[in-house]
Scaffold this motif. Structure first.
Motif, PDB file in Angstrom:
ATOM      1  N   LEU A 129      41.399  90.427 103.765  1.00 11.34           N
ATOM      2  CA  LEU A 129      42.175  89.206 103.938  1.00 11.34           C
ATOM      3  C   LEU A 129      41.994  88.365 102.685  1.00 11.34           C
ATOM      4  CD1 LEU A 129      42.318  86.861 106.986  1.00 11.34           C
ATOM      5  CD2 LEU A 129      41.752  85.925 104.755  1.00 11.34           C
ATOM      6  N   VAL A 130      43.088  87.930 102.098  1.00 10.24           N
ATOM      7  CA  VAL A 130      43.033  87.067 100.921  1.00 10.24           C
ATOM      8  C   VAL A 130      43.963  85.887 101.165  1.00 10.24           C
ATOM      9  CG1 VAL A 130      43.447  86.854  98.433  1.00 10.24           C
ATOM     10  CG2 VAL A 130      42.572  89.014  99.376  1.00 10.24           C
ATOM     11  N   THR A 131      43.412  84.690 101.039  1.00  8.13           N
ATOM     12  CA  THR A 131      44.216  83.471 101.147  1.00  8.13           C
ATOM     13  C   THR A 131      44.089  82.723  99.832  1.00  8.13           C
ATOM     14  OG1 THR A 131      43.846  83.312 103.526  1.00  8.13           O
ATOM     15  CG2 THR A 131      44.558  81.307 102.396  1.00  8.13           C
ATOM     16  N   GLU A 132      45.233  82.384  99.249  1.00  6.86           N
ATOM     17  CA  GLU A 132      45.240  81.624  98.012  1.00  6.86           C
ATOM     18  C   GLU A 132      45.677  80.200  98.315  1.00  6.86           C
ATOM     19  OE1 GLU A 132      47.013  81.690  93.471  1.00  6.86           O
ATOM     20  OE2 GLU A 132      47.594  83.251  94.865  1.00  6.86           O
ATOM     21  N   MET A 133      44.779  79.249  98.056  1.00  6.16           N
ATOM     22  CA  MET A 133      45.098  77.841  98.236  1.00  6.16           C
ATOM     23  C   MET A 133      45.889  77.392  97.006  1.00  6.16           C
ATOM     24  SD  MET A 133      43.271  78.329 100.772  1.00  6.16           S
ATOM     25  CE  MET A 133      42.031  77.896 101.967  1.00  6.16           C
ATOM     26  N   LEU A 134      47.048  76.828  97.246  1.00  2.00           N
ATOM     27  CA  LEU A 134      47.943  76.411  96.170  1.00  2.00           C
ATOM     28  C   LEU A 134      48.045  74.896  96.168  1.00  2.00           C
ATOM     29  CD1 LEU A 134      50.049  77.148  93.983  1.00  2.00           C
ATOM     30  CD2 LEU A 134      51.738  77.237  95.813  1.00  2.00           C
ATOM     31  N   GLU A 135      47.693  74.285  95.054  1.00  2.47           N
ATOM     32  CA  GLU A 135      47.799  72.835  94.946  1.00  2.47           C
ATOM     33  C   GLU A 135      49.241  72.447  94.663  1.00  2.47           C
ATOM     34  OE1 GLU A 135      46.710  69.424  91.769  1.00  2.47           O
ATOM     35  OE2 GLU A 135      45.060  70.768  92.261  1.00  2.47           O
ATOM     36  N   LYS A 136      49.790  71.636  95.533  1.00  2.11           N
ATOM     37  CA  LYS A 136      51.130  71.077  95.318  1.00  2.11           C
ATOM     38  C   LYS A 136      51.022  69.632  94.854  1.00  2.11           C
ATOM     39  CE  LYS A 136      53.900  74.374  96.894  1.00  2.11           C
ATOM     40  NZ  LYS A 136      55.091  74.854  96.254  1.00  2.11           N
ATOM     41  N   LYS A 137      50.034  68.940  95.415  1.00  2.00           N
ATOM     42  CA  LYS A 137      49.825  67.529  95.087  1.00  2.00           C
ATOM     43  C   LYS A 137      48.381  67.217  95.460  1.00  2.00           C
ATOM     44  CE  LYS A 137      52.099  63.094  95.936  1.00  2.00           C
ATOM     45  NZ  LYS A 137      53.133  62.417  96.736  1.00  2.00           N
ATOM     46  N   HIS A 138      47.706  66.418  94.635  1.00  2.00           N
ATOM     47  CA  HIS A 138      46.309  66.079  94.912  1.00  2.00           C
ATOM     48  C   HIS A 138      46.056  64.633  94.479  1.00  2.00           C
ATOM     49  CE1 HIS A 138      41.954  66.227  95.050  1.00  2.00           C
ATOM     50  NE2 HIS A 138      42.003  67.452  95.541  1.00  2.00           N
ATOM     51  N   PRO A 139      45.346  63.848  95.294  1.00  2.00           N
ATOM     52  CA  PRO A 139      45.096  62.445  94.939  1.00  2.00           C
ATOM     53  C   PRO A 139      44.297  62.282  93.651  1.00  2.00           C
ATOM     54  CG  PRO A 139      43.907  63.048  96.950  1.00  2.00           C
ATOM     55  CD  PRO A 139      44.810  64.189  96.605  1.00  2.00           C
ATOM     56  N   TYR A 140      43.525  63.289  93.263  1.00  2.00           N
ATOM     57  CA  TYR A 140      42.771  63.223  92.023  1.00  2.00           C
ATOM     58  C   TYR A 140      43.714  63.014  90.832  1.00  2.00           C
ATOM     59  CZ  TYR A 140      39.383  64.452  88.429  1.00  2.00           C
ATOM     60  OH  TYR A 140      38.557  64.429  87.331  1.00  2.00           O
ATOM     61  N   ARG A 141      44.889  63.611  90.905  1.00  2.00           N
ATOM     62  CA  ARG A 141      45.883  63.481  89.820  1.00  2.00           C
ATOM     63  C   ARG A 141      46.416  62.049  89.722  1.00  2.00           C
ATOM     64  NH1 ARG A 141      44.591  67.929  87.627  1.00  2.00           N
ATOM     65  NH2 ARG A 141      45.016  69.847  88.731  1.00  2.00           N
ATOM     66  N   GLN A 142      46.236  61.270  90.787  1.00  2.00           N
ATOM     67  CA  GLN A 142      46.659  59.865  90.802  1.00  2.00           C
ATOM     68  C   GLN A 142      45.490  58.933  90.501  1.00  2.00           C
ATOM     69  OE1 GLN A 142      48.156  59.509  94.776  1.00  2.00           O
ATOM     70  NE2 GLN A 142      49.887  60.852  94.404  1.00  2.00           N
ATOM     71  N   GLY A 143      44.366  59.517  90.072  1.00  2.00           N
ATOM     72  CA  GLY A 143      43.196  58.723  89.727  1.00  2.00           C
ATOM     73  C   GLY A 143      42.303  58.376  90.903  1.00  2.00           C
ATOM     74  N   ILE A 144      42.538  58.971  92.061  1.00  2.00           N
ATOM     75  CA  ILE A 144      41.704  58.709  93.234  1.00  2.00           C
ATOM     76  C   ILE A 144      40.558  59.711  93.210  1.00  2.00           C
ATOM     77  CG2 ILE A 144      41.631  58.647  95.754  1.00  2.00           C
ATOM     78  CD1 ILE A 144      44.681  58.040  95.654  1.00  2.00           C
ATOM     79  N   PRO A 145      39.324  59.237  93.066  1.00  2.00           N
ATOM     80  CA  PRO A 145      38.180  60.167  93.008  1.00  2.00           C
ATOM     81  C   PRO A 145      37.884  60.795  94.364  1.00  2.00           C
ATOM     82  CG  PRO A 145      37.417  57.886  92.984  1.00  2.00           C
ATOM     83  CD  PRO A 145      38.920  57.850  92.942  1.00  2.00           C
ATOM     84  N   GLY A 146      37.056  61.827  94.348  1.00  2.00           N
ATOM     85  CA  GLY A 146      36.631  62.478  95.582  1.00  2.00           C
ATOM     86  C   GLY A 146      35.970  61.474  96.507  1.00  2.00           C
ATOM     87  N   ARG A 147      36.257  61.569  97.810  1.00  2.00           N
ATOM     88  CA  ARG A 147      35.757  60.600  98.780  1.00  2.00           C
ATOM     89  C   ARG A 147      34.715  61.233  99.697  1.00  2.00           C
ATOM     90  NH1 ARG A 147      41.047  59.818 101.466  1.00  2.00           N
ATOM     91  NH2 ARG A 147      41.193  61.955 100.744  1.00  2.00           N
ATOM     92  N   LYS A 148      33.624  60.518  99.880  1.00  2.00           N
ATOM     93  CA  LYS A 148      32.541  60.962 100.755  1.00  2.00           C
ATOM     94  C   LYS A 148      33.089  61.175 102.156  1.00  2.00           C
ATOM     95  CE  LYS A 148      27.869  59.664 102.093  1.00  2.00           C
ATOM     96  NZ  LYS A 148      26.809  58.653 101.902  1.00  2.00           N
ATOM     97  N   GLY A 149      32.792  62.327 102.740  1.00  2.00           N
ATOM     98  CA  GLY A 149      33.273  62.632 104.079  1.00  2.00           C
ATOM     99  C   GLY A 149      34.628  63.309 104.099  1.00  2.00           C
ATOM    100  N   ILE A 150      35.336  63.312 102.992  1.00  2.00           N
ATOM    101  CA  ILE A 150      36.647  63.956 102.899  1.00  2.00           C
ATOM    102  C   ILE A 150      36.598  65.127 101.927  1.00  2.00           C
ATOM    103  CG2 ILE A 150      39.116  63.670 102.419  1.00  2.00           C
ATOM    104  CD1 ILE A 150      38.107  62.054 104.853  1.00  2.00           C
ATOM    105  N   GLU A 151      36.229  64.853 100.680  1.00  2.00           N
ATOM    106  CA  GLU A 151      36.146  65.919  99.674  1.00  2.00           C
ATOM    107  C   GLU A 151      34.740  66.479  99.532  1.00  2.00           C
ATOM    108  OE1 GLU A 151      39.998  64.392  99.166  1.00  2.00           O
ATOM    109  OE2 GLU A 151      38.256  63.147  98.767  1.00  2.00           O
TER     110      GLU A 151
END
Length: 177
Positions: free
Chosen positions: A154-176
């Motif tokens: 089984l192979v699953t490829e996660m594809l980024e379409k949009k990410h808040p990091y690209r908008q300057g939002i850093p990783g959030r504790k409890g989420i990322e």
């Protein structure tokens, strides 16, 4: 307890978010059914991530061991300690995979360790060939080599379409993390 009749090889890869999270969701599900899960983290330190605190509550069904140093590892200039820790993680993975009680073994970020050259593809392919038939083996991380993809069930490829990091939002504790 009933063991898995047939363990498969799963790979979660790609540039999108959720590779480790998908594997950890599997660990929670498996623990709920009484399976023994080992999580071996390559290139990560344990206490920073919220899921590690959750896994402590799921012991003894879920055991986590992290092999990484604090700080960021750069592909162009890994430290000798990074090589040493990756080799230790690989050997520990072999030990737990071959242990009589292992149902699911998650090799978190092993694909990145390969991409960074901290361990060799030959070593990992040998590990995959040694997998006992009843053990489910899960490999996570970006840049999964084609040889591993071809060997996986089984192979699953996660594809980024949009990410808040690209908008300057850093990783959030409890989420990322």
């Amino acid at each position: 307890m009933k063991r898995l009749e047939k363990g498969l090889i799963q790979v979660y890869t790609g540039n999108g978010k959720g590779k480790s999270t998908a594997a950890f969701g599997l660990a929670v599900r498996a623990a709920g059914h009484g399976f023994k899960v080992y999580i071996i983290q390559f290139m990560k330190t344990g206490n920073f991530y919220g899921e590690i605190n959750t896994f402590k509550r799921l012991a003894p069904e879920v055991e986590v061991k992290s092999f990484g140093r604090p700080g960021f590892i750069y592909k162009e200039s890994p430290r000798e300690e990074d090589y040493k820790l990756a080799r230790e993680a690989l050997e520990y993975a072999r030990q737990v995979m071959l242990a009589d009680d292992a149902d699911i073994v998650i090799l978190d970020e092993i694909n990145n360790a390969l991409y960074f050259g901290l361990i060799s593809l030959e070593e990992v392919m040998e590990l995959l060939k040694q997998k006992p038939p009843q053990v489910e083996l899960v490999l996570t991380g970006r840049n999964a080599p084609m040889e591993i993809i071809e060997m996986a069930d089984l192979v699953t490829e996660m594809l980024e379409k949009k990410h808040p990091y690209r908008q300057g939002i850093p990783g959030r504790k409890g989420i990322e993390y």
